[in-house]
Design an enzyme around this catalytic site. Structure first.
Site, PDB file in Angstrom:
ATOM      1  N   HIS A 187       0.814  -1.212   0.000  1.00  0.00           N
ATOM      2  CA  HIS A 187       0.000   0.000   0.000  1.00  0.00           C
ATOM      3  C   HIS A 187       0.854   1.272   0.000  1.00  0.00           C
ATOM      4  O   HIS A 187       0.383   2.345  -0.385  1.00  0.00           O
ATOM      5  CB  HIS A 187      -0.927   0.004   1.220  1.00  0.00           C
ATOM      6  CG  HIS A 187      -2.238   0.678   0.971  1.00  0.00           C
ATOM      7  ND1 HIS A 187      -2.405   1.702   0.068  1.00  0.00           N
ATOM      8  CD2 HIS A 187      -3.457   0.477   1.509  1.00  0.00           C
ATOM      9  CE1 HIS A 187      -3.654   2.105   0.072  1.00  0.00           C
ATOM     10  NE2 HIS A 187      -4.325   1.376   0.937  1.00  0.00           N
ATOM     11  N   ASP A 239      -8.814  -7.920 -17.878  1.00  0.00           N
ATOM     12  CA  ASP A 239      -9.063  -8.953 -18.885  1.00  0.00           C
ATOM     13  C   ASP A 239      -7.739  -9.241 -19.586  1.00  0.00           C
ATOM     14  O   ASP A 239      -7.259  -8.440 -20.384  1.00  0.00           O
ATOM     15  CB  ASP A 239     -10.115  -8.467 -19.878  1.00  0.00           C
ATOM     16  CG  ASP A 239     -10.433  -9.495 -20.960  1.00  0.00           C
ATOM     17  OD1 ASP A 239      -9.737 -10.531 -21.032  1.00  0.00           O
ATOM     18  OD2 ASP A 239     -11.373  -9.246 -21.740  1.00  0.00           O
TER      19      ASP A 239
END
Length: 431
Positions: A153, A369
């Protein structure tokens, strides 16, 4: 889901480095840990070919993406001059693990809640003070794939992380024809002023430090879903112009205060990270890569949050967001520059007066994708801190428009929160 009998067998572990020379330098940052996520892909008649989630193709695409996202190929280190944490951009690479789950199908994986077990099975186990990015491609019994990721993070917030996964998947799907937007790595845009100056209102709005302690009892993780129609009814109940985030956060905060039976005069606190990219003057580039989130806070007597109409509670939250202007953002940057921050990842749980809500609403969760279709499910892999709620798009890859709540709460309160949540949603639908 009971999963102690399930095991995942590691087939290969390697490092993927940038395919071209990348800058070698140090990038300053703040102290946080890895965010574990999981993408679930099912093979179908079209995708079930010999090259479904081809490892070599995935690695080649990642190597290309790491040229632009070079901090993710670095290591967490300490600056020798000031002792501050930084990313050492040394090109050593991201960890890439290939695994096989002989007893698990995609339907089995969907039954897991965010948990240490889900993370153990599908996300690489790495030290919080080392690698910036690690991924694990796990081939399932049914032919599907679970893609587990751990991205530090300190290197990137959710928006930057999704930008990387969009880029990696675009290179994998389209190769040289991929159209990508390059990230901005100019960390000086968030540099403190000289001399620093903290506006008095800043410390009333920002939450610079969270108070954590050991939980007083067992915790429970639950996933709730709210349909698109119920979201619309809730926003209508809260008043025109209310955002989905403000409406859902108001609902969760009120239900949590009621279920916890807080003393009426106690101070109830809600904290949530807000994106400062468009709150500065001039605004940060939309593709700024880093952690451009600050925690905002709203505080009120517990009786007010429990008894006010939801529109008033949502208004309190919206007011905190609206107050975040350039001066308050600059003051927060200056404060964090002067403050003595703990270098250890925070541990423990929140007091019952506190609630933290992190929103991934509107983020491109389902855009990864790689050439074999969008994920059926994208989720946080673990949520282990009591009092923490994640709001996510409940798209199921098909754009249903609902909201999914990933909640970690005291086990004694979780059922009452669920009852109140759906009772109030049903009431909102009747209004």
């Amino acid at each position: 889901m009971k999963s102690m009998d399930f095991e995942v067998r590691v087939v290969e572990s390697s490092f993927v480095t940038p395919s071209e020379p990348a800058p070698r330098k140090g990038l300053w940052l703040a102290n946080q840990g890895h965010t574990p996520t999981i993408y679930l892909y099912s093979s179908n008649d079209v995708a079930a070919t010999a090259d479904f989630f081809d490892v070599a193709r995935l690695k080649e695409a990642m190597a290309r993406a790491l040229v632009a996202f070079y901090p993710l190929a670095g290591r967490l280190g300490i600056n020798n001059d000031d002792g501050r944490m930084e990313i050492s951009c040394n090109g050593e690479g991201a960890l890439f693990v290939v695994a096989q789950a002989d007893d698990l199908t995609a339907d089995d994986v969907k039954k897991f809640k965010p948990s240490p077990e889900l993370r153990r099975l599908f996300v690489p186990l790495i030290e919080s003070s080392s690698i910036m990015l690690a991924v694990q491609v796990t081939f399932l019994k049914c032919g599907g794939v679970a893609l587990g990721t751990a991205l530090h993070h300190v290197a990137a917030d959710a928006l930057s992380a999704f930008h990387f996964f969009q880029t990696w998947s675009a290179f994998c799907k389209h190769g040289d024809r991929a159209t990508v937007e390059l990230p901005c790595h100019d960390r000086t845009l968030l540099r403190a002023r000289s001399p620093p100056a903290v506006h008095p209102d800043a410390l009333l709005t920002f939450y610079p430090k969270h108070v954590l302690s050991s939980p007083s009892g067992p915790l429970a993780v639950q996933v709730f879903t709210i349909s698109k129609d119920r979201i619309a009814s809730l926003k209508h109940l809260c008043g025109g112009g209310t955002s989905t985030f403000c409406a859902v956060s108001a609902l969760v905060w009120q239900c949590t205060c009621l279920a916890r039976r807080l003393p009426p005069d106690s101070e109830a606190r809600l904290a949530f990270p807000a994106d400062l990219r468009h709150r500065m003057s001039p605004p940060l580039p939309s593709r700024y890569f880093g952690n451009a989130m600050f925690w905002l806070g709203v505080t009120s007597a517990a009786r007010d949050i429990a008894t006010e109409v939801l529109g008033s509670v949502a208004g309190r939250i919206r007011g905190a967001v609206d107050r975040m202007d350039d001066e308050l953002v600059r003051s927060a940057i200056d404060y964090f520059e002067m403050a003595e921050m703990d270098s250890r990842p925070p541990r423990g749980t929140l007091p019952q007066t506190d609630l933290h809500i992190t929103s991934w609403l509107g983020r491109p969760q389902y855009d990864a994708d790689f050439g074999w279709g969008k994920p059926e499910l994208m989720s946080l892999a673990e949520n282990h801190r009591g009092g923490v709620v994640f709001l996510m798009n409940d798209d199921d890859g098909a754009g249903s428009g609902g909201v999914r709540l990933l909640m970690c709460m005291e086990a004694v309160n979780i059922k009452e929160i669920e009852r109140l949540l759906y009772a109030k949603l049903a009431l909102a639908a009747c209004c």
